[in-house]
Write an enzyme that holds these catalytic residues in place. Structure first.
Site, PDB file in Angstrom:
ATOM      1  N   TYR A  39      66.795  42.294  57.806  1.00  0.00           N
ATOM      2  CA  TYR A  39      65.874  41.358  58.455  1.00  0.00           C
ATOM      3  C   TYR A  39      66.482  39.976  58.742  1.00  0.00           C
ATOM      4  CZ  TYR A  39      62.490  44.932  57.204  1.00  0.00           C
ATOM      5  OH  TYR A  39      61.834  46.118  57.093  1.00  0.00           O
ATOM      6  N   HIS A  62      57.897  43.343  66.041  1.00  0.00           N
ATOM      7  CA  HIS A  62      58.687  43.695  64.852  1.00  0.00           C
ATOM      8  C   HIS A  62      60.040  43.022  64.948  1.00  0.00           C
ATOM      9  CE1 HIS A  62      55.814  46.730  63.689  1.00  0.00           C
ATOM     10  NE2 HIS A  62      55.756  47.063  64.984  1.00  0.00           N
ATOM     11  N   LEU A  63      60.522  42.555  63.828  1.00  0.00           N
ATOM     12  CA  LEU A  63      61.856  41.959  63.762  1.00  0.00           C
ATOM     13  C   LEU A  63      62.919  43.005  64.074  1.00  0.00           C
ATOM     14  CD1 LEU A  63      60.876  40.336  60.441  1.00  0.00           C
ATOM     15  CD2 LEU A  63      61.709  38.945  62.341  1.00  0.00           C
ATOM     16  N   SER A  64      62.797  44.161  63.419  1.00  0.00           N
ATOM     17  CA  SER A  64      63.792  45.224  63.576  1.00  0.00           C
ATOM     18  C   SER A  64      63.369  46.184  64.686  1.00  0.00           C
ATOM     19  CB  SER A  64      63.951  45.987  62.252  1.00  0.00           C
ATOM     20  OG  SER A  64      62.723  46.608  61.900  1.00  0.00           O
TER      21      SER A  64
HETATM   22  O1  CA2 Z   1      60.755  45.061  61.604  1.00  0.00           O
HETATM   23  C1  CA2 Z   1      59.643  44.637  61.255  1.00  0.00           C
HETATM   24  O2  CA2 Z   1      59.222  43.513  61.581  1.00  0.00           O
HETATM   25  C2  CA2 Z   1      58.752  45.496  60.341  1.00  0.00           C
HETATM   26  O3  CA2 Z   1      57.407  45.307  60.750  1.00  0.00           O
HETATM   27  C3  CA2 Z   1      58.965  44.969  58.943  1.00  0.00           C
HETATM   28  C4  CA2 Z   1      58.229  45.798  57.890  1.00  0.00           C
HETATM   29  C5  CA2 Z   1      58.566  47.275  58.035  1.00  0.00           C
HETATM   30  O4  CA2 Z   1      57.788  48.039  57.112  1.00  0.00           O
HETATM   31  C6  CA2 Z   1      58.281  47.764  59.437  1.00  0.00           C
HETATM   32  O5  CA2 Z   1      58.649  49.121  59.518  1.00  0.00           O
HETATM   33  C7  CA2 Z   1      59.089  46.967  60.458  1.00  0.00           C
HETATM   34  C8  CA2 Z   1      58.645  45.320  56.493  1.00  0.00           C
HETATM   35  C9  CA2 Z   1      58.258  43.908  56.221  1.00  0.00           C
HETATM   36  C10 CA2 Z   1      58.872  43.504  54.915  1.00  0.00           C
HETATM   37  O6  CA2 Z   1      59.830  42.509  55.167  1.00  0.00           O
HETATM   38  C11 CA2 Z   1      60.730  42.245  54.186  1.00  0.00           C
HETATM   39  C12 CA2 Z   1      61.563  41.182  54.429  1.00  0.00           C
HETATM   40  C13 CA2 Z   1      62.518  40.849  53.505  1.00  0.00           C
HETATM   41  C14 CA2 Z   1      62.638  41.576  52.328  1.00  0.00           C
HETATM   42  C15 CA2 Z   1      61.796  42.642  52.086  1.00  0.00           C
HETATM   43  C16 CA2 Z   1      60.821  42.984  53.015  1.00  0.00           C
END
Ligand code: CA2
Length: 146
Positions: A23, A100-102
């Site tokens: 991220y 979404h970031l990713s």
């Molecule tokens: O890519 C994204 O923005 C997501 O929405 C992020 C979610 C993930 O479950 C989706 O599949 C894609 C996860 C958010 C948690 O973000 C963290 C950031 C740093 C450390 C741990 C979790």
């Protein structure tokens, strides 16, 4: 003046603090500051909510019916699980952009499906914090076009 609800779902408070390989190093405050500066240029007003609780997100969406013209949301992991979040968004009838970031399509199979995309005006993923500013631009333009 356009009023926009910005929602960050579960665990996004950890942004920049954990898992930088996925991220990046940008924190949630950094993301919000990028959004606020764009909102100022576009003469939009943002109310920003991050919650790790599905019900809090749903209550914020219901309340937005009274004051907002649109919703920008990164539903986090709820993207792939939550019929209730989808129902809340379609229930209030506000235009919504999912970000979404990713790039969720490049990741594990279980992240490929979103319960939100089918009711969103549009979806942006894979550009890190810029997914949010691109999403806000798209949302404000879509509201203007209406
Ligand atoms: O890519 C994204 O923005 C997501 O929405 C992020 C979610 C993930 O479950 C989706 O599949 C894609 C996860 C958010 C948690 O973000 C963290 C950031 C740093 C450390 C741990 C979790």
């Amino acid at each position: 003046m356009k009023n926009i609800l910005v929602l960050h779902g579960p665990n996004l408070n950890l942004l920049g603090l954990r898992e930088p390989q996925i991220y990046g190093n940008t924190t949630l405050d950094d993301v919000n500051n990028h959004l606020l500066s764009l909102a100022k240029q576009r003469k939009a007003d943002l109310r920003i909510v991050q919650s790790n609780h599905e019900g809090v997100l749903i209550d914020s969406i219901h309340a937005a019916r009274e004051w907002a013209q649109g919703i920008l949301i990164n539903p986090g992991g709820l993207t792939h699980t939550s019929v209730a979040l989808r129902d809340a968004i379609s229930g209030v009838g506000l235009p919504c952009v999912e970000v979404h970031l990713s790039n969720i399509h490049k990741r594990e199979e279980f992240r490929h499906h979103s319960f939100i995309s089918g009711i969103a005006v549009g979806v942006i993923c894979g550009f890190g914090w810029r997914s949010y500013t691109m999403g806000l631009t798209g949302l404000l333009d879509a509201i203007s076009d209406k």
